[in-house]
Each structure stands twice: as C-alpha cells, then as structure tokens.
Design a protein around this motif. Structure first.
Motif, PDB file in Angstrom:
ATOM      1  N   LYS A 141      43.745 -11.692  23.124  1.00 39.02           N
ATOM      2  CA  LYS A 141      42.635 -12.624  23.343  1.00 39.02           C
ATOM      3  C   LYS A 141      41.296 -11.902  23.195  1.00 39.02           C
ATOM      4  O   LYS A 141      40.355 -12.416  22.565  1.00 39.02           O
ATOM      5  N   TYR A 142      41.208 -10.696  23.747  1.00 38.42           N
ATOM      6  CA  TYR A 142      39.954  -9.953  23.697  1.00 38.42           C
ATOM      7  C   TYR A 142      39.715  -9.358  22.310  1.00 38.42           C
ATOM      8  O   TYR A 142      38.563  -9.297  21.856  1.00 38.42           O
ATOM      9  N   LEU A 143      40.766  -8.970  21.642  1.00 37.93           N
ATOM     10  CA  LEU A 143      40.630  -8.502  20.267  1.00 37.93           C
ATOM     11  C   LEU A 143      40.089  -9.615  19.383  1.00 37.93           C
ATOM     12  O   LEU A 143      39.179  -9.402  18.568  1.00 37.93           O
ATOM     13  N   ASP A 144      40.611 -10.811  19.566  1.00 39.09           N
ATOM     14  CA  ASP A 144      40.132 -11.951  18.776  1.00 39.09           C
ATOM     15  C   ASP A 144      38.673 -12.276  19.099  1.00 39.09           C
ATOM     16  O   ASP A 144      37.885 -12.623  18.203  1.00 39.09           O
ATOM     17  N   LEU A 145      38.314 -12.165  20.382  1.00 35.31           N
ATOM     18  CA  LEU A 145      36.920 -12.370  20.763  1.00 35.31           C
ATOM     19  C   LEU A 145      36.015 -11.372  20.058  1.00 35.31           C
ATOM     20  O   LEU A 145      34.961 -11.731  19.518  1.00 35.31           O
ATOM     21  N   ALA A 146      36.440 -10.103  20.072  1.00 38.43           N
ATOM     22  CA  ALA A 146      35.638  -9.058  19.453  1.00 38.43           C
ATOM     23  C   ALA A 146      35.474  -9.282  17.959  1.00 38.43           C
ATOM     24  O   ALA A 146      34.391  -9.071  17.405  1.00 38.43           O
ATOM     25  N   ILE A 147      36.534  -9.723  17.301  1.00 39.04           N
ATOM     26  CA  ILE A 147      36.441 -10.010  15.869  1.00 39.04           C
ATOM     27  C   ILE A 147      35.460 -11.156  15.631  1.00 39.04           C
ATOM     28  O   ILE A 147      34.675 -11.133  14.674  1.00 39.04           O
ATOM     29  N   GLY A 148      35.491 -12.147  16.509  1.00 42.69           N
ATOM     30  CA  GLY A 148      34.535 -13.242  16.400  1.00 42.69           C
ATOM     31  C   GLY A 148      33.106 -12.776  16.595  1.00 42.69           C
ATOM     32  O   GLY A 148      32.193 -13.208  15.875  1.00 42.69           O
ATOM     33  N   TRP A 149      32.881 -11.906  17.572  1.00 40.36           N
ATOM     34  CA  TRP A 149      31.540 -11.350  17.785  1.00 40.36           C
ATOM     35  C   TRP A 149      31.087 -10.550  16.567  1.00 40.36           C
ATOM     36  O   TRP A 149      29.928 -10.643  16.154  1.00 40.36           O
ATOM     37  N   LYS A 197      53.554  -4.708  12.504  1.00 37.89           N
ATOM     38  CA  LYS A 197      53.825  -5.820  11.597  1.00 37.89           C
ATOM     39  C   LYS A 197      53.124  -7.093  12.070  1.00 37.89           C
ATOM     40  O   LYS A 197      52.624  -7.886  11.258  1.00 37.89           O
ATOM     41  N   TYR A 198      53.083  -7.284  13.378  1.00 31.71           N
ATOM     42  CA  TYR A 198      52.362  -8.440  13.908  1.00 31.71           C
ATOM     43  C   TYR A 198      50.877  -8.333  13.561  1.00 31.71           C
ATOM     44  O   TYR A 198      50.254  -9.312  13.118  1.00 31.71           O
ATOM     45  N   LEU A 199      50.317  -7.134  13.756  1.00 31.36           N
ATOM     46  CA  LEU A 199      48.908  -6.933  13.420  1.00 31.36           C
ATOM     47  C   LEU A 199      48.657  -7.179  11.936  1.00 31.36           C
ATOM     48  O   LEU A 199      47.687  -7.851  11.558  1.00 31.36           O
ATOM     49  N   LEU A 200      49.514  -6.634  11.093  1.00 24.83           N
ATOM     50  CA  LEU A 200      49.342  -6.790   9.655  1.00 24.83           C
ATOM     51  C   LEU A 200      49.441  -8.252   9.228  1.00 24.83           C
ATOM     52  O   LEU A 200      48.653  -8.718   8.387  1.00 24.83           O
ATOM     53  N   ALA A 201      50.395  -8.964   9.799  1.00 25.62           N
ATOM     54  CA  ALA A 201      50.587 -10.364   9.411  1.00 25.62           C
ATOM     55  C   ALA A 201      49.427 -11.238   9.863  1.00 25.62           C
ATOM     56  O   ALA A 201      48.891 -12.042   9.085  1.00 25.62           O
ATOM     57  N   LYS A 202      49.025 -11.073  11.110  1.00 24.91           N
ATOM     58  CA  LYS A 202      47.979 -11.948  11.642  1.00 24.91           C
ATOM     59  C   LYS A 202      46.600 -11.609  11.063  1.00 24.91           C
ATOM     60  O   LYS A 202      45.875 -12.499  10.590  1.00 24.91           O
ATOM     61  N   TYR A 203      46.242 -10.329  11.102  1.00 28.26           N
ATOM     62  CA  TYR A 203      44.864  -9.962  10.803  1.00 28.26           C
ATOM     63  C   TYR A 203      44.611  -9.655   9.328  1.00 28.26           C
ATOM     64  O   TYR A 203      43.486  -9.321   8.961  1.00 28.26           O
ATOM     65  N   THR A 211      36.365 -10.456   7.745  1.00 32.67           N
ATOM     66  CA  THR A 211      35.882  -9.560   8.790  1.00 32.67           C
ATOM     67  C   THR A 211      36.769  -8.339   8.986  1.00 32.67           C
ATOM     68  O   THR A 211      36.275  -7.214   9.073  1.00 32.67           O
ATOM     69  N   VAL A 212      38.074  -8.548   9.073  1.00 34.19           N
ATOM     70  CA  VAL A 212      38.999  -7.425   9.272  1.00 34.19           C
ATOM     71  C   VAL A 212      39.301  -6.806   7.910  1.00 34.19           C
ATOM     72  O   VAL A 212      40.086  -7.337   7.131  1.00 34.19           O
ATOM     73  N   THR A 213      38.657  -5.689   7.618  1.00 35.09           N
ATOM     74  CA  THR A 213      38.736  -5.088   6.286  1.00 35.09           C
ATOM     75  C   THR A 213      39.554  -3.802   6.259  1.00 35.09           C
ATOM     76  O   THR A 213      39.556  -3.093   5.256  1.00 35.09           O
ATOM     77  N   ASN A 249      50.557  -9.105   0.284  1.00 37.77           N
ATOM     78  CA  ASN A 249      49.114  -8.960   0.426  1.00 37.77           C
ATOM     79  C   ASN A 249      48.717  -7.618  -0.176  1.00 37.77           C
ATOM     80  O   ASN A 249      49.047  -6.561   0.354  1.00 37.77           O
ATOM     81  N   ASN A 250      48.027  -7.661  -1.291  1.00 44.99           N
ATOM     82  CA  ASN A 250      47.588  -6.443  -1.961  1.00 44.99           C
ATOM     83  C   ASN A 250      46.113  -6.161  -1.741  1.00 44.99           C
ATOM     84  O   ASN A 250      45.550  -5.240  -2.333  1.00 44.99           O
ATOM     85  N   ASP A 251      45.487  -6.957  -0.907  1.00 48.19           N
ATOM     86  CA  ASP A 251      44.045  -6.857  -0.741  1.00 48.19           C
ATOM     87  C   ASP A 251      43.649  -6.137   0.531  1.00 48.19           C
ATOM     88  O   ASP A 251      42.622  -5.465   0.575  1.00 48.19           O
TER      89      ASP A 251
END
Length: 431
Positions: A141-149, A197-203, A211-213, A249-251
């Motif tokens: 939840k806080y990671l998503d908040l930070a990405i939004g900020w 894998k969860y991080l890679l799939a979601k973000y 934003t997440v580059t 995802n190759n990007d």
C-alpha cells in the motif's frame, strides 16, 4: 509502452559525453521545466519499507536495557518484529510508514533537482517463510502511494528488492543480520522468486509504465561469500526470463546489483543488444580502516577512478548507492553492538580497530569544523562528477533521524549538498 526512460537517458548522455567528456558543471542552474536528457540524479528512500537501525534509531531504542551497552536492542527488522510480536509490530510499523515519508518529501525531492527515487522493499512484503516474524502484506500500500507521489511530482521510480529470504549478505539492511542463507535452501530461493515475480508482473504493467522505469532483482548479494554461479542460474536468470518470456515484456529495465564484483564482471551476462539491463554499482569509503584513514585528496582520486572504471562496461551502469560520509561514526552504522572503526570502538568477530579521530559531536552540526564541512562537500561533488561521466547516480539516502553524513536532506540544509544540483563550489575534479 514505456520508453525505457533510464536507458534512453543514458544513451543521450553517452552521446553528449563523447562530445564533451568534462561538462561545464555549475554554468547553468538546474531547470526542472526543461525536458532534456540528463544523467540519472536520484536519491534512495532508505529506512522506510526496510528498517535500518542507524537511519531510525528511535524505533530500536525502545528495547534498550542498559545505558552502558546495546543489550536488548534487536539488530534488524527480523528481530524487531520477533520481539514485539506480529500485532504490536504491525501497529508500530504502520505509524512509521505513515510518518517517516510523505508526499511532501517527494515534492521536496523533486524541488531539489532529483529525477528518480530508488525505493527498497523486502521480500517479506509480498511472501514469507513459514516461521518468519515479519509484518507482511501492508508495505505494498505504501509502495503504491510512493509511486503515486513520484508520478505527481515528475519523478521516476526504481523498485529495489532489498532483502532475500535467509539474507543474501548478512547485513541488517537485508532484514536479517549475521547469516547468509539465501542460496543454501531451496525454499529461500522459491519464496524470494515469488516476491520478485510479483514485483515484475505488477510494476511492469501499463498502470505503472510511465513511472516505474527499473526493477532491481536483488540488492547487494555478497559475491565473495556466495555461489555466484547459483545466484545467476537459480535466481537472476529465472527472474529475467520470467519478465521477458512469460510476461513478454521487453521494455522494463532490469537492474542487477554488482554483488561486489569488479568492473566488467557482468559484461558476459545476458549480453545481447536488447538485454535492457543496467548494472548498479555501490561505492563507499567508510567500511574499512584503510578507507577511513585516507585524506580528502586521496578520497577524491578514488572516487574519480570509480566512474572511469565503468565507462566501457557492456551494460550501462549507475552508481545506485554512495554517500557523503567521511566517517563511520553514525550510531549503529556498522550494526547494533558493533561500534565505529573511526574512533577505535569497533569490535566484530574478534576484530577491532584503531583510533583515527573522535566521533563526539558527529550528529551536531555545531560541532563540525569548517574543514570537515568543506571536505564533505568536495568529496560529494567529486563523486557526482565522476558518476555523471557514466549513467548517473542515486545517493544514499534522503533522510535519517540524526546522522548528518547520511542524510541528503540535512546535507543540503547545511550547504554540503549542491543546490542547485548542478552548482559546484569546486572545479570539476575528475579529468
């Protein structure tokens, strides 16, 4: 699709560097309204979603049993949660997550001229071992908040898996100190793979693409102490293949921390033109007696060599961690109960240290001499100039509760971190 922001910045910077190896830093102030290619100029969001005792000592002081020793104080987040119990630990950590970083911090980070934040998070945020005491499932939840900020304030994000199950390095920043069992048990690898894998799939999905580059597969695996072949075959390659083949995802940019290996070590790993990999090098001069004994001119020379040594690596690189620190005096920087090499109080595994200087007044800027302030600024500028000859840099870290040397926020306040970010008190020191 994402435009591979980090790599596109590095490519443009490389062309510019070839035309002008030494850029005229300080001639123009930083202008955040100009959309031009520039180095990665980032800052780490340390001590937030992964606890580190020296960053937030107040969280750990509650356990103190003696004024004369660190008796009773947990050495890492694992033991912090174990001592409190799951329910109490979650309550304490939620308060910390709610207050230590907020949107105002991200707004200020952008105003200071940064263009990227690196956000560490532990595997336990997404998946736990059966006997883990960690709080889990809330950090997202806080990671998503930070990405939004970050998105709101025009910052890019680099998500960094900072801790692996069983610990990849034995440091408190992995969540679990004094053991290195990540690769020793299949369950540790499986649980960590599940998290990455969860991080890679979601973000890496469209929702976060602008934003997440970059996603860092694992922070600071201790290469000299682990099986590097197994790290590659059992963890890094499967993670890469999952993103490129399973998710197709190759990007998304994959970030690989160098595992304390020498420059060019990673040149032969997934060395295709379309690999979309960045190597993350970390640089400090405070974790050995020899480093601490150097004078400022020698420190500057070493820092300049860092950038030079990575110029021709196969994969682009970024200095994903470095600091302004000239000492290891910050309380618990080396770990709870270990002391500081600088003042001769260090003791670990039967090894001590000799006195170089006093640590008294380290957290009080009024006690800093003008020479120390000047040396700190000079060393910091040299590192920035060195790393901007390659792909750029991400300083560790943005804030601490008390340590000046490790807080970019305080360094800027006291005139030791450049503001504007391209201004210089010293002429380019790396030629």
């Amino acid at each position: 699709m994402r435009s591979s922001w980090i790599l596109s910045q590095l490519a443009a910077l490389s062309c510019l560097a070839q035309a002008s190896p030494l850029l005229p830093f300080g001639e123009q102030p930083y202008d955040s309204s100009v959309n031009h290619s520039e180095p990665v100029r980032g800052v780490n969001i340390g001590g937030w979603l992964v606890l580190e005792p020296y960053i937030t000592p107040s969280l750990f002081e509650r356990f103190r049993l003696s004024e004369d020793s660190d008796e009773g104080i947990p050495v890492d987040e694992y033991h912090f949660c174990a001592k409190l119990g799951l329910e109490a630990a979650e309550a304490v950590l939620k308060t910390h997550w709610d207050t230590f970083y907020m949107e105002t911090d991200f707004k200020q980070i952008r105003a200071m001229g940064f263009n990227l934040v690196r956000i560490p998070v532990g595997y336990w945020a997404f998946s736990r071992l059966a006997n883990d005491p960690y709080v889990s499932g809330v950090q997202e939840k806080y990671l998503d908040l930070a990405i939004g900020w970050a998105k709101k304030h025009n910052l890019k994000v680099w998500i960094d898996l900072h801790g692996a199950a069983g610990s990849q390095n034995g440091f408190d920043n992995s969540g679990l100190r004094d053991q290195i069992n990540f690769l020793n048990y299949d369950e540790n690898v499986e649980v960590t793979l599940r998290s990455i894998k969860y991080l890679l799939a979601k973000y890496s999905g469209e929702q976060f693409a602008d934003t997440v580059t970059g996603i860092e597969l694992l922070n600071e695996p201790l290469g000299p102490a682990i099986d590097m072949g197994k790290l590659k075959s059992a963890y890094l390659q499967p993670s890469y293949d999952y993103l490129r083949s399973t998710l197709q995802n190759n990007d998304q940019t994959i970030v690989i921390q160098d595992a304390f290996q020498p420059p060019h070590y990673w040149d032969s790993f997934i060395n295709t033109s379309s690999a979309n990999i960045i190597i993350d090098h970390h640089y400090y001069q405070v974790f050995s007696q020899g480093d601490l004994a150097r004078g400022t001119p020698e420190r500057v020379s070493v820092a300049c060599g860092w950038g030079q040594s990575t110029l021709n690596e196969f994969h682009p690189s970024v200095a994903g961690e470095f600091s302004a620190a000239l000492t290891d005096c910050a309380q618990w920087l080396n770990g709870v109960g270990i002391g500081s090499r600088y003042d001769g109080s260090f003791w670990k595994n039967g090894q001590g240290s000799y006195f170089i200087g006093t640590c008294e007044g380290d957290a009080d800027i009024a006690e800093w001499s003008e020479t120390r302030k000047q040396d700190t600024r000079r060393y910091l500028e040299a590192q920035i100039d060195s790393f901007e000859r390659t792909g750029g840099w991400i300083i560790w870290c943005y804030k601490t509760e008390s340590s000046i040397e490790w807080s970019t926020q305080l360094l800027a306040k006291y005139g030791m971190f450049p503001q504007p970010i391209t201004s210089r008190q010293y002429l380019p020191q790396c030629s």
